[in-house]
Structures are given as structure tokens and as C-alpha cells.
Design an enzyme around this catalytic site. Structure first.
Site, PDB file in Angstrom:
ATOM      1  N   GLU A   1       0.809  -1.224   0.000  1.00 57.42           N
ATOM      2  CA  GLU A   1       0.000   0.000   0.000  1.00 57.42           C
ATOM      3  C   GLU A   1       0.838   1.268   0.000  1.00 57.42           C
ATOM      4  OE1 GLU A   1      -0.571  -2.574   1.982  1.00 57.42           O
ATOM      5  OE2 GLU A   1      -2.645  -3.236   1.628  1.00 57.42           O
TER       6      GLU A   1
ATOM      7  N   PHE B   1     -11.584  -7.608  13.745  1.00 56.87           N
ATOM      8  CA  PHE B   1     -10.495  -8.035  12.874  1.00 56.87           C
ATOM      9  C   PHE B   1     -10.126  -6.909  11.900  1.00 56.87           C
ATOM     10  CE2 PHE B   1      -9.088 -10.166   8.870  1.00 56.87           C
ATOM     11  CZ  PHE B   1      -7.841 -10.542   9.344  1.00 56.87           C
ATOM     12  N   GLN B   2      -8.870  -6.592  11.831  1.00 60.41           N
ATOM     13  CA  GLN B   2      -8.329  -5.531  10.969  1.00 60.41           C
ATOM     14  C   GLN B   2      -8.953  -4.170  11.241  1.00 60.41           C
ATOM     15  OE1 GLN B   2      -8.310  -7.076   6.894  1.00 60.41           O
ATOM     16  NE2 GLN B   2      -6.242  -7.837   7.294  1.00 60.41           N
TER      17      GLN B   2
ATOM     18  N   LYS C   1     -17.449  -0.826   6.076  1.00 53.77           N
ATOM     19  CA  LYS C   1     -17.765  -1.832   5.059  1.00 53.77           C
ATOM     20  C   LYS C   1     -19.255  -1.915   4.734  1.00 53.77           C
ATOM     21  CE  LYS C   1     -17.096  -6.781   4.227  1.00 53.77           C
ATOM     22  NZ  LYS C   1     -16.373  -7.995   4.660  1.00 53.77           N
TER      23      LYS C   1
ATOM     24  N   MET D   1      24.321   8.593   2.614  1.00 49.71           N
ATOM     25  CA  MET D   1      24.199   9.889   3.283  1.00 49.71           C
ATOM     26  C   MET D   1      24.538   9.758   4.769  1.00 49.71           C
ATOM     27  SD  MET D   1      23.755  13.024   2.949  1.00 49.71           S
ATOM     28  CE  MET D   1      22.810  13.647   1.562  1.00 49.71           C
TER      29      MET D   1
HETATM   30  C1  LIG Z   1      12.404   5.552   5.607  1.00 47.00           C
HETATM   31  C2  LIG Z   1      13.685   6.188   5.950  1.00 47.00           C
HETATM   32  N1  LIG Z   1      14.517   5.583   6.832  1.00 47.00           N
HETATM   33  C3  LIG Z   1      15.708   6.159   7.138  1.00 47.00           C
HETATM   34  C4  LIG Z   1      16.078   7.350   6.591  1.00 47.00           C
HETATM   35  C5  LIG Z   1      17.407   8.007   6.953  1.00 47.00           C
HETATM   36  N2  LIG Z   1      18.267   8.077   5.768  1.00 47.00           N
HETATM   37  C6  LIG Z   1      18.394   9.203   5.028  1.00 47.00           C
HETATM   38  S1  LIG Z   1      19.368   8.988   3.690  1.00 47.00           S
HETATM   39  C7  LIG Z   1      19.689   7.397   4.104  1.00 47.00           C
HETATM   40  C8  LIG Z   1      20.570   6.541   3.245  1.00 47.00           C
HETATM   41  C9  LIG Z   1      19.957   6.212   1.946  1.00 47.00           C
HETATM   42  O1  LIG Z   1      20.731   5.211   1.363  1.00 47.00           O
HETATM   43  P1  LIG Z   1      20.708   4.979  -0.192  1.00 47.00           P
HETATM   44  O2  LIG Z   1      19.325   4.809  -0.662  1.00 47.00           O
HETATM   45  O3  LIG Z   1      21.650   3.887  -0.533  1.00 47.00           O
HETATM   46  O4  LIG Z   1      21.191   6.379  -0.768  1.00 47.00           O
HETATM   47  P2  LIG Z   1      22.672   7.019  -0.770  1.00 47.00           P
HETATM   48  O5  LIG Z   1      22.704   8.028   0.331  1.00 47.00           O
HETATM   49  O6  LIG Z   1      23.646   5.929  -0.575  1.00 47.00           O
HETATM   50  O7  LIG Z   1      22.771   7.663  -2.100  1.00 47.00           O
HETATM   51  C10 LIG Z   1      19.033   7.041   5.287  1.00 47.00           C
HETATM   52  C11 LIG Z   1      19.123   5.731   5.930  1.00 47.00           C
HETATM   53  C12 LIG Z   1      15.157   7.956   5.702  1.00 47.00           C
HETATM   54  N3  LIG Z   1      15.401   9.131   5.140  1.00 47.00           N
HETATM   55  N4  LIG Z   1      13.995   7.345   5.388  1.00 47.00           N
END
Ligand SMILES: Cc1ncc(C[n+]2csc(CCOP(=O)(O)OP(=O)(O)O)c2C)c(N)n1
Ligand SMILES: [Mg+2]
Lengths: 577, 162
Positions: free
Chosen positions: A49, A111-112, A161, A483
Site C-alpha cells: 500500500e 479483525f483488521q 464496510k 548519506m
Molecule cells: C524511511 C527512511 N529511513 C531512514 C532514513 C534516513 N536516511 C536518510 S538517507 C539514508 C541513506 C539512503 O541510502 P541509499 O538509498 O543507498 O542512498 P545514498 O545516500 O547511498 O545515495 C538514510 C538511511 C530515511 N530518510 N527514510
């Protein structure tokens, strides 16, 4: 004429002009999926979803039309929370229909069952729990009105529902056409106040170092043309925030690109040194301001926004103008033209040459590729940019790849950049790209994704293949949550904690193939362009390119969190003093 | 009342969940509520909230504008102490003993409070009035030992312009 809630729901959506919805059925929404068969609305069956929500967002970003998602109760509704929050922070018009347990079972831990309206209250512009079947036409009518007017945002409609179940007498009612809205607490102001516009025009005439700080509101208001007209009339430079990339053409001589934490030096510094911020549809997000107390310390502020709650929230304004930002700019242009009959602008040549000096001295740069290194991610993006049509739509995930995409792509058209700015939702790219392709089937759509992000929502490529949305995904596979790795390198003494992924696992090529897509792996610079060309030729299925990028690459410039924008760290080759 | 407290009179649509929307907004944006009173109005479609907010916790402009964004919020009036009257009701049950009975009765009389119920060892009183007076009254009662107390929170209306 008699109708029932399920039929009425479909008819109401059709009446709103809805052509496509993204969803996945289940118990509580089941009765509404039956009349869907007879409806003109196309349903895209997602694999999760969250994917439906981001697809609806991608569709809305690309088309300006509200995106629609339909899911069942409980776990489906909770899976929708992230896209709702994402749409809330980025002001994306979204209508989400959720099934709910039957009216009589509400509150019994059925449920749900979950308290969907309670859970989503904080992440929607508004939500409704339908109490009677006969409310459905009016509530849907209201939901679209609220989602698309004023400051756009997500609206959720939770429907028990029994109210859509044709076999249940409580779902039956006399059909009617809703007319108007009985929303006494909702009347967004479109038309800007004339006196404030005049005051803003006066301030502009007094300014020696003005800058236009333009945000996502420009795109929401479909005001890119007006923005350009204003900039050209005044000959003032424009910065475009992450949410307004494409809202002013990057190839325009007045374009300064993105400001903020990873903005380019000139955009950051021009704001910082300005004496007047002409703020249009932007909200002084902390990623733009850095340390607020030291943000643009000598600037007066004109703030134009549809949402008056943004005024004086982060930065106090000298003049605030509530209203549609497009109309505001049009009025401002009129006022400026009128004033120019009796007044002259100050000589701004020194300011302009200062800006061009920064541009020349601090362009966005990266080190040359060395033998033995992974691909330069910036190079991959430049190659993508240069080997795709100018109006290609780019969706991105969240991380280093997102910042490089925003920095190194040239956005010359509005609605070509789709990303998760406010919430920073990893996993946004793949479903958002699919939604964009659904809305703009004739355009080329690329996602620039990270390996971490891709692993969160890639299963929607099955949806893309089966529903025939031939999107192209460039995974910048650095084997890291890059990052976060960068922050640990710079601010935690290179103590790396739980950021290493594994570039070979999953095998992205095989994973793509398993989902019915074409998978390509690219490891050396000379393979980059041929792979992109190959992907561009494929139109009968999605393509995933696994670009093996350099793990140690960092995003520059950078303003460390909590620091002043004046402390921006540029690329090491440009010297930091 | 200290000056950082502001009174908002908020007309809301009488819809399920509207109170949760208001209190949820205050909670998630870190706005502090000092008191909140809800009551029906002459029109059954609307309710009226009197909210006393702590303007130290956030600028009033933000509080009012964020509140106004709620779809079910119809109108917000910010009442200044000079142009409004506010009232509150207190119900309190206080300990009674032979030595203190006369004093308590005198205090009750001097505040013009009502005696609602009397037992051997306890007395229940009520008083409505300006919140400052209610504060004073409660302080007085504390001397005798309050068994139970309930205050309604403040309700307020703008004074009639002359
Ligand atoms: C759902 C979610 N969980 C954690 C984060 C924290 N976060 C920001 S950037 C990042 C790394 C993203 O990794 P990747 O997709 O490999 O991108 P890169 O920075 O390596 O280009 C994380 C864990 C986030 N923004 N969103
Ligand atoms: Mg990565």
C-alpha cells in the site's frame, strides 16, 4: 433513483474526473471493489500500500491532478501513513479511501480494525469517517475540494464496510448530485491583498541586493511562467529550493539553482548576503536556513504564501502576502511596472558581478575518476541528463543520490523533478516514478535511486511491468546508506555504525529480471552511456541499471546541521578557509 | 492571571473527533493548554471552546493560525483581559471539624459561595466567579484541607461594546 454506497463511491470518483486509482483490496473495502469492475476508472494493483500512496503522489506531482489511492482497513491503512505524511509535508493533493470495519463493529477491536482517522489526523489536511452511506457523494466531493484548493494536501476518507455493501440495506439511499460545500471553516484566500503587494514592490525598489527565493508553492500554483516574467522584469537572480527544481529553468542566466544544506555555493551565499529575500511559495525549511538566527542576517523579507501559518513561523517577514502565489506575482509585476514610471531601481551591478564571481569561482565540481574506483555518481547523472530528452521526468529517492540528482541534473521545465523533500522518505523513487509515468505516459521517466532506497520499494516494479509502465531506474549502488555514512565520516570520526549494505546482494540485475524488467550492470565509465542508450530504447518493460558507484564519494557543498550557512564547506579542491 | 495566558474562543463544527483534532494539534506543535472548556451553542451544528493557552510555549500568531487551518474550526476570537469577562466554577469538598467550622462558614460567606452538601466531617461548596477569585478561594479552602476539588476551566465572552 436508488443507489448504494459502493456504486455511489465509484460514481463520485468518476464525477471528479478520476481516471486512475492505485490500490490493493482486502476485507473491509471488498464491497467497493465490485462496482469498480463496472467503472471507467483504471485500477493499478500495487504490491504494497505504501507503493499505492507514493504512486498517487508521483501522479499528482507530474500532472497537477489529485492522486487517488484505495486500500482496506487496519494494516493497509497503517501502510498508508508514510505516503500521507509525505504528501502532507510536500503539499501534494491526494485523496485516500480506506475501508473500515462495519459501523456496528467500530470500537470493538474487530479483525483488521484500527482507528484510521485517529492515526492519520496529524498527517492529513483533513480526514472523514463516513457515518451514513448517503454522505458518500458529498464527502468525496468535499475531500477533492479540500485536497486541491488552498495549500494542497492529503485527505483521507474512511468508509465502514456495511455502507458500501450493496447487499446491506444500510448502504441504500436516494442518489443525488452534491452541489457546493458545507465547510464553514474552510475558505482559502486566493487573491492577494493589494496594499501588501504595493508595500512589497516598494521594498524591492529600495533593495540593493535582492534575491528571489522560490519554493514548491510555485509549482503547486502553476506559476513558473509568472516567476520567470518577474525575474526577467527585475533582472534578479532566482534560487529554486529542492521542491521547486524545474520551477525556474536551470539554463536561464538568472538561475542560481538549489540553496540549503547541499545547495551550491552561489545559491547559499547569495541568500546569505542578500538585503531582500523575495520569498515566493517557500517556507524557510531548516534544510534551507541552516542555523536560523544566522540565516540571511541582513535581509528584509517579503513572504508570499497561500498558507498564512507560514508567515513568521521560522523567519519574521517585513511584508507578508497571503494568496495564490501566481496571482501574487502577477499583481506584483503590475505594481512594479507602475512604480517604475516614477522611480528607478538602485544600481545593482556590483551585486550582480559579485554573484557571477561566485558562480565562476565555485561551480559544482567533483574529482576525476581514477582507475580502480567505483563510478563517479555525479558523472552517471550528467550522462543520464545529457542522453535523455530535455523534458524527461526524474523521480528520486532520499540520500546522497537525491542531492547529486538535484545538483547535476539541469531542470529546464516545470514538473520534471519529483522527490520527497519534507519527509525525506526512502523508497519514494520507484513508486513515484510509476505514478508519474501513469500520468504522463508519453514522457520518458527515470528514477535516480539509492541502493538502500531501492530495497525498500522495488517490488513495485512487478506492478510496473504488469500494468505496463516502462519506467527506467538508475540505482546508484554505492553499497552504503551513503548519506548516513557521510555524516559518520565527517561528524563521528569515521566510526561507521550500521551503514554498510552489500553492493552484490541483492543481485540487482537478477532481481530486475525476476520482476520482469531488463537488468543491466555498469561498472566502468565507458559503459555508462551505452547502457543509458540501451535503456532508452526499451519501451515494453521497465529497466533497472545497477551503476556501481564509488562508496567514499561525499556530497559537497555542505552546511553541517545546526551551522550557519556562512560556514558552508565547499568541495576540498575549491579550498575552505 | 499571569499575562502569558491568552484566552481563545473557538467556534467549531459539532463533528465527531473535533476535540481530538484541537487537542492533537496543541500536543504535536508543543502549544500548552492551561484550560479547555467545551459547550454546545444555541446552534446544534456548532460547539464553542474556550481555550486558555500559554503564549510562552509558542507565539500567539502561530497558535491561532495553525488552529485556523483545522477544517472544522470556523472562527477564532482572541479575547484580551480588558475587553472580556471570564468566569470559572469550582466545586470543593473540604474537611470540617469542630474547631474550624465557624471559620469556614465565615470564609464561605465572605466569598458569597454556596454550600451544596454538609456532613459530619465534610462540607461541599461551590463558587463561580473571576478565575482570580476562584484561585483565592481555593487557597483559602486549602488551609482546612481539601478532600476533592473540581474546577471547570475558564469560559469567557467579549464585553459588550459601549
Ligand atoms: C524511511 C527512511 N529511513 C531512514 C532514513 C534516513 N536516511 C536518510 S538517507 C539514508 C541513506 C539512503 O541510502 P541509499 O538509498 O543507498 O542512498 P545514498 O545516500 O547511498 O545515495 C538514510 C538511511 C530515511 N530518510 N527514510
Ligand atoms: Mg547507497
Amino acid at each position: 433513483m436508488k443507489t448504494n454506497g459502493g456504486k455511489a463511491l465509484m460514481k463520485s470518483l468518476e464525477a471528479q474526473g478520476v481516471e486512475i486509482v492505485f490500490g490493493l483490496p482486502g476485507g473491509a473495502i471488498l464491497p467497493a471493489y465490485d462496482p469498480l469492475i463496472d467503472s471507467s476508472i483504471r485500477h493499478v494493483l500495487v504490491r504494497h500500500e505504501q507503493g499505492a500512496g507514493h504512486m498517487a503522489e508521483g501522479y499528482a506531482h507530474a500532472t497537477g491532478l489529485p492522486g487517488v489511492a484505495i486500500v482496506t482497513s487496519g494494516p493497509a491503512a497503517t501502510n498508508m501513513v508514510t505516503p500521507l505524511a509525505d504528501a502532507m509535508l510536500d503539499s501534494v493533493p491526494l485523496v485516500c479511501i480506506t475501508g473500515q470495519v462495519a459501523s456496528g463493529a467500530i470500537g470493538s477491536d474487530a479483525f483488521q480494525e484500527c482507528d484510521t482517522t485517529g492515526i492519520t489526523m496529524a498527517v492529513t489536511k483533513h480526514n472523514f469517517l463516513v457515518a451514513e452511506a448517503s454522505e458518500i457523494p458529498q464527502v468525496i466531493h468535499d475531500a477533492f475540494h479540500i485536497a486541491t484548493t488552498g495549500r494542497p494536501g492529503p485527505v483521507l476518507v474512511d468508509i465502514p464496510k456495511d455502507l458500501v455493501d450493496a447487499n446491506n440495506p444500510v448502504s441504500h439511499f436516494d442518489d443525488y448530485e452534491p452541489s457546493g460545500h458545507d465547510l464553514p471553516g474552510y475558505s482559502p484566500i486566493q487573491k492577494p491583498d493589494h496594499a501588501s503587494v504595493l508595500e512589497a514592490a516598494e521594498l524591492i525598489f529600495q533593495s540593493d541586493r535582492p534575491i528571489i527565493y522560490s519554493g514548491g508553492g510555485i509549482l503547486k500554483a502553476r506559476a513558473a511562467e509568472q516567476l520567470r516574467e518577474l525575474a526577467e522584469l527585475l533582472d534578479i537572480h532566482v534560487v529554486t529550493t529542492l521542491m521547486n527544481r524545474g520551477g525556474f529553468p536551470d539554463d536561464h542566466p538568472l538561475a542560481l539553482g538549489m540553496p540549503g544544506m547541499h545547495g551550491n555555493y552561489t545559491a547559499v551565499t547569495a541568500i546569505q548576503e542578500s538585503d531582500l529575500l523575495i520569498t515566493l511559495g517557500a517556507r524557510f525549511d531548516d534544510r534551507v536556513t541552516g542555523k536560523v538566527d544566522e540565516f540571511a542576517p541582513n535581509a528584509k523579507v517579503i513572504h508570499a504564501d497561500i498558507d498564512p501559518a507560514e508567515f513568521n513561523k521560522v523567519r519574521s517577514a517585513n511584508v507578508s502576502i497571503q494568496g495564490d502565489v501566481g496571482q501574487t506575482i502577477t499583481e506584483l509585476i503590475k505594481a512594479l511596472k507602475q512604480l517604475s514610471e516614477t522611480k528607478d531601481h538602485p544600481d545593482r551591478s556590483a551585486w550582480k558581478s559579485q554573484i557571477s564571481g561566485w558562480k565562476e569561482r565555485f561551480p559544482l565540481v567533483y574529482d576525476d575518476w581514477q582507475q580502480g574506483e567505483g563510478l563517479k555518481p555525479q558523472y552517471v547523472i550528467e550522462q543520464l541528463r545529457d542522453n535523455t530528452p530535455d523534458d524527461t521526468i526524474v523521480a528520486s529517492g532520499v540520500g546522497q543520490h537525491q542531492m547529486w540528482a538535484s545538483q547535476f541534473w539541469k531542470f529546464n521545465h516545470p514538473y520534471t523533478w519529483i522527490n520527497s523533500g519534507g519527509l525525506g522518505t526512502m523508497g519514494f523513487a520507484v513508486p513515484a516514478a510509476i505514478g508519474a509515468k501513469a500520468g504522463k505516459p508519453d514522457r520518458m521517466v527515470w528514477a535516480i535511486d539509492g541502493d538502500g532506497c531501492f530495497q525498500m520499494t522495488n517490488q513495485e516494479l512487478v506492478t510496473a511491468r504488469l500494468e505496463n509502465f516502462p519506467v527506467k531506474i538508475a540505482v546508484l549502488n554505492n553499497g552504503y546508506l551513503g548519506m548516513v555514512r557521510q555524516w559518520q565520516e565527517l561528524f563521528y570520526d569515521e566510526r561507521y555504525s550500521e551503514v554498510h549494505l552489500q553492493p552484490d546482494l541483492p543481485d540487482y540485475k537478477k532481481l530486475a529480471e525476476a520482476m520482469g524488467c531488463v537488468g543491466i550492470r555498469v561498472e566502468s565509465p565507458e559503459e555508462v552511456k551505452p547502457a543509458i542508450d540501451q535503456a532508452n530504447e526499451i519501451n515494453d518493460r521497465p529497466v533497472v541499471i545497477d551503476f556501481r558507484t564509488e562508496a567514499s564519494e561525499n556530497v559537497y557543498p555542505m552546511v553541517p546541521a545546526g551551522k550557519s550557512n556562512s560556514d558552508v564547506i565547499v568541495h576540498p579542491s575549491q579550498g575552505n578557509d | 492571571m499571569a499575562e502569558q495566558f491568552h484566552t481563545l474562543v473557538v467556534r467549531v463544527e459539532n463533528k465527531p473527533g473535533v476535540l481530538a483534532r484541537v487537542s492533537g494539534l496543541f500536543a504535536r506543535r508543543g502549544f500548552n493548554i492551561q484550560s479547555l472548556a467545551v459547550a454546545p451553542t444555541d446552534n446544534e451544528l456548532f460547539s464553542r471552546l474556550t481555550i486558555v493557552v500559554d503564549a510562552e510555549s509558542a507565539p500567539m500568531e502561530q497558535i491561532v493560525k495553525q488552529l485556523d487551518k483545522l477544517i472544522n474550526v470556523v472562527r477564532i476570537q482572541e479575547l484580551s483581559p480588558n475587553d472580556s469577562v471570564s468566569r470559572e466554577l469550582i466545586l470543593a469538598t473540604v474537611n470540617l471539624s469542630e474547631g474550624t467550622e465557624d471559620n469556614i462558614m465565615r470564609e464561605i460567606e465572605s466569598f458569597d459561595a454556596n454550600v451544596l452538601s454538609v456532613g459530619d466531617k465534610k462540607i461541599m461548596v461551590s463558587l463561580s466567579g473571576h478565575p482570580d477569585v476562584i484561585n483565592e478561594f481555593e487557597t483559602v479552602l486549602e488551609k482546612y484541607g481539601i478532600v476533592e476539588v473540581q474546577r471547570t476551566g475558564i469560559v469567557a465572552l467579549a464585553t459588550i461594546a459601549q
